[in-house]
Scaffold this active site. Structure first.
Site, PDB file in Angstrom:
ATOM      1  CB  SER A 132      -0.924   0.010   1.213  1.00 49.97           C
ATOM      2  OG  SER A 132      -0.147   0.006   2.401  1.00 49.97           O
ATOM      3  CG  HIS A 133       2.226   3.258   2.771  1.00 50.06           C
ATOM      4  ND1 HIS A 133       1.166   2.518   3.217  1.00 50.06           N
ATOM      5  CD2 HIS A 133       1.966   4.537   3.147  1.00 50.06           C
ATOM      6  CE1 HIS A 133       0.307   3.299   3.863  1.00 50.06           C
ATOM      7  NE2 HIS A 133       0.764   4.528   3.825  1.00 50.06           N
TER       8      HIS A 133
ATOM      9  CD  GLU B  58      -8.356  -2.236   6.615  1.00 55.26           C
ATOM     10  OE1 GLU B  58      -8.527  -3.397   7.003  1.00 55.26           O
ATOM     11  OE2 GLU B  58      -8.099  -1.278   7.405  1.00 55.26           O
TER      12      GLU B  58
END
Lengths: 338, 338
Positions: B47-48, B188
């Site tokens: 995600s990063h 999410e």
């Protein structure tokens, strides 16, 4: 509703001082402890008010505490004030170190007061609120006893590890919180047990590490942290910051060193102070207004800021000049003077 | 399982640098950002990792960021390093201030790096882990956008407000956590929406402030913090410490100042560093052993320390010399080079 006894604020302080002196604390310690109990009682914080005199007396009877320990502040040219409580209650050491903490926070922009070798029983909010009273933001943490399991664990390793924070507000009571990182306080579980009630889901495990709602099984087993793995991580941080960082005990070590039931835990404490003026480059006033907009946006939607109930109790009790404690507590406290 | 593309570590950095340079970041910014994406990708922190190149490119297209901003460090004789990112991405400013933060932490015992006027998209753990790598404990926080309601509230006021902490361990990967104080990440909720699934209870409210399990209603309403009123209090503390304390924006102000969807938020950051040697009075080694007993007691009961999955991924990816990203992501990233 249990019958209540009214005590003036002077009576609260007087009763506390009498019990503490009678128990074996010297005048300096009795004054520091009575001052703390008085503040908690003023805010109707019953669990940390005069009720705690039983713990102070039990700790003295247990024989490990030094009721006349003179705290020693180590010389320091850093931002850290290291106070050695020398086996006494924490409060006199905090009182001794606090002026230097405030001074150092203003000089360095931020500073820390660490208290070692102390017995500790008190709420943390009065100390961080004192920093807010000096215009500083304050953050404090302590370990306790290893009653709390880490997320995914099966036994107690962490303490109830409270975290307290206070932010100064111009002309207003500060924004303050002081919460245990356990989901429940240990005393709450005792209350459920006495009431014959089942615990909510998710606050405890039994001695085999299985979830339980039975209060006795929980007391024999372990509590859980609030907020699952996040609360657990936060609690481990508190163990580290208020233990190994400052050369003092973890909750497990504190529990191993503990006296009889009902005595105060023995462990360290860390209090951090931050100077908004230094951090903001001299723009604390503009940023005070910004913080107020944040608080207003919270309150305007019907949410409460933490500590509002406590501040309301303080205002009411100050205005009427007395506090109320249960008659039973007042009667039992007399036995500590025998 | 989606098909994967293998990229060597050099290819990860090269691809990131190419996209960033092509997007309009100068060599210094591209290097600092690519370094961060590389570290996240190395730890399988998808995600990063490279995925964030879309946000970096969108932020540049939006036109508010300065891709060549030279950070300025204010002169300071306190424990505070104030870095002005001057409208650029945060990472180059952090890179510029970090050596001074470490030096000041050793001199003062504790120190802070504040970053102002920056766009921010990155995970916080790499920065606190860098402090642990220098033998210091690190703590960092940032606000974000006002998507999260305070406990008892009816609308978004707080950010997802992550908190990251790292503790140095001799010869081992540090104890590190980095979590959002919202119960769920916003991403999410998007995933639940795409999958047509209902949210769990207690993570969101709709635009009228009522609990909802519908992802779209949650996106139109607000998320809740983790851990009820305690998580909410912690999130407010993060707003204050990384906003008004350091003369920078709250999450609500950041959201008002935001660019188009998909661009990086604009707000400040605070990074605190603590020197175990100074705090322990020169007994850091003995206390390192004490911290290790704490970690062992956690792991021995089957609980995991935070970040263990990330460290395992790092070890595996370093050993095999490549990482895997989804083929779809790799294909989409090529469009950023057109």
């Amino acid at each position: 509703m249990e019958p209540k006894t009214k005590l003036t604020l002077d009576q609260v302080r007087g009763l506390a001082t009498d019990v503490l002196t009678h128990s074996g604390y010297d005048a300096a310690h009795a004054g520091a402890i009575a001052g703390m109990l008085h503040r908690c009682q003023l805010d109707d914080c019953q669990s940390h008010g005069l009720f705690r005199l039983f713990m102070c007396a039990a700790t003295m009877r247990d024989g490990k505490i030094d009721g006349a320990a003179a705290p020693r502040i180590a010389p320091s040219d850093t931002a850290i004030v290291r106070a050695d409580a020398r086996g006494g209650m924490s409060l006199l050491a905090v009182q001794a170190g606090m002026p230097l903490l405030i001074e150092k926070a203003r000089v360095h922009g931020m500073a820390a007061l660490t208290v070692n070798n102390c017995f500790h029983f008190s709420a943390l909010w009065p100390e961080v609120e004192d920093l807010a009273g000096a215009g500083l933001a304050g953050l404090s943490m302590v370990p306790s006893h290893a009653w709390v399991a880490p997320a995914g664990g099966r036994r107690g390793t962490l303490g109830t590890n409270p975290l307290a924070f206070s932010w100064p507000r111009q002309g207003k009571t500060p924004f303050t919180f002081d919460f245990a990182t356990s989901g429940f306080a240990r005393g709450e579980i005792e209350l459920y047990k006495r009431a014959g009630k089942q615990l909510p889901e998710g606050v405890a495990i039994d001695r085999d590490g299985n979830p339980t709602r039975d209060p006795q099984a929980a007391l024999d087993g372990a509590m859980l942290t609030f907020g699952g793995h996040k609360g657990s991580a936060l609690s481990i941080m508190i163990e580290l910051m208020a233990g190994p960082l400052i050369d003092d005990l973890t909750s497990k070590e504190s529990q191993a060193a503990a006296g009889a039931d009902g005595t105060a835990p023995y462990h360290g404490q860390i209090i951090l102070a931050f100077d908004p003026d230094q951090f903001s480059g001299g723009k604390a006033d503009a940023n005070d207004a910004r913080a107020e907009r944040l608080f207003a946006d919270i309150v305007d939607q019907g949410a409460r800021l933490p500590s509002q109930r406590r501040y309301a109790a303080r205002a009411r009790n100050l205005a009427r000049g007395y506090v109320e404690i249960s008659e039973g507590l007042h009667r039992d406290l007399q036995t500590l003077l025998e």
